[in-house]
Write an enzyme that holds these catalytic residues in place. Sequence first.
Site, mmCIF file in Angstrom:
data_model
loop_
_atom_site.group_PDB
_atom_site.id
_atom_site.type_symbol
_atom_site.label_atom_id
_atom_site.label_comp_id
_atom_site.label_asym_id
_atom_site.label_seq_id
_atom_site.Cartn_x
_atom_site.Cartn_y
_atom_site.Cartn_z
ATOM 1 N N GLY A 1 -14.126 -6.275 -4.015
ATOM 2 C CA GLY A 1 -14.093 -7.035 -2.771
ATOM 3 C C GLY A 1 -12.772 -6.918 -2.046
ATOM 4 O O GLY A 1 -11.872 -6.170 -2.436
ATOM 5 N N CYS B 1 0.805 -1.223 0.000
ATOM 6 C CA CYS B 1 0.000 0.000 0.000
ATOM 7 C C CYS B 1 0.836 1.271 0.000
ATOM 8 O O CYS B 1 0.306 2.364 -0.225
ATOM 9 C CB CYS B 1 -0.953 0.000 1.184
ATOM 10 S SG CYS B 1 -2.118 -1.385 1.171
#
Length: 404
Positions: A120, A87
């Site tokens: 998702g 990330c």
Amino acid sequence: MRNRSGRRVFVVGVGMTDFVKPGSREWDYPDMAREAGTAALADAGVGYREVEQAYVGYVYGESTSGQRAVYELGLTGIPVVNVNNNCSTGSTALYLAAQAVAGGLADCTLALGFEKMQKGSLGATYDDREQPMMRHLLATAELQEFAMPPAPYMFGAAGVEHSERYGTTAEQFAKIAVKNHRHSKNNPHAQFRDEYSLAEILGSRAIHGPLTKLQCSPTSDGSGAVVVASEDFVDRHGLAGQAVEIVGMAMVTDLPSTFEDQSVISLVGSDMTRTAAQRVYEQAGIDPGDVDVIELHDCFSTNELLTYEALGLCAAGEGGALVDADDTTYGGRWVVNPSGGLISKGHPLGATGLAQCSELTWQLRGAADARQVSSAAASSGVALQHNIGLGGAVVVAAYRPAER
């Protein structure tokens, strides 16, 4: 950001796409990169031929997707480096682009990041090798009962630990999401622009620990780009009026304390953040009280509160009180995540760090429109960026306007 000889580094152009729900727009990653990269170059007022190196970040993609992405901007034969740091990928690309300038290897570099994500929760791509976060997951499972998916489990477990140690309440975590959703109403690039009450945040679907759905960042498609330049380049092109100096920047990976502390708060990166922040404050000659506006990694509301403490905005255990005092929104001591943060702006992994830099650049230029933090637009304005990826790496940076 300077090397030992004192070479200064500036952000001279920024650009980003809208962040959108995966599959909601007919585009592919080259389209995203073209849109963000073209915007950043136009903002800088320079052509792609003046870029000497490019660092391109993404988490999900094939091995030379970085080349394919920047080929939308031109074919000049420059080095193109593909970057993946979970990330914190976007800020890692920015860190490398800034290092190249600070070290005198280039006068103009490009950091670009993008992500085309599946809908998702995040999942593993390969099942025939150890997952890079397995050691972190196993250590977390020794402290709290294991659950899936991994990311909300770990950050939710860190919230549980903070509550048990300091008495932090579910309402205090939820108030962070209330704030960030409210901030995103004024961000035209945000994936979500709806405002929610505290009751709506708390009443949304339970995920893990104190986390509910509206306290979690979504999967997103999108891209961001930043043009980085030396002082000589800024002077030659007359860019001082719009340039933002990187006055401190540090990357830190996992420390012995990550695993030795027997703490989920350490496992999700608080010590990495604390160490990086301390280095940046020293480099920039500032302390947290000098900062006006902050974009930090609120992948989950629990992590925003943990990061307040790791960045030194307050002492350990006082993050909840900071929330209750409204000290992290307009009218408070800092404005944190005026963009809406990852929770509401969205989180295309490779683009997130570059979108943070874009927001802070607009804030320091006084160009953030309805999101503008008034003190950031002053000549003394200071902005702080924090981007983290588990497994793990954190990048913290401080910015100031080159001139006003």
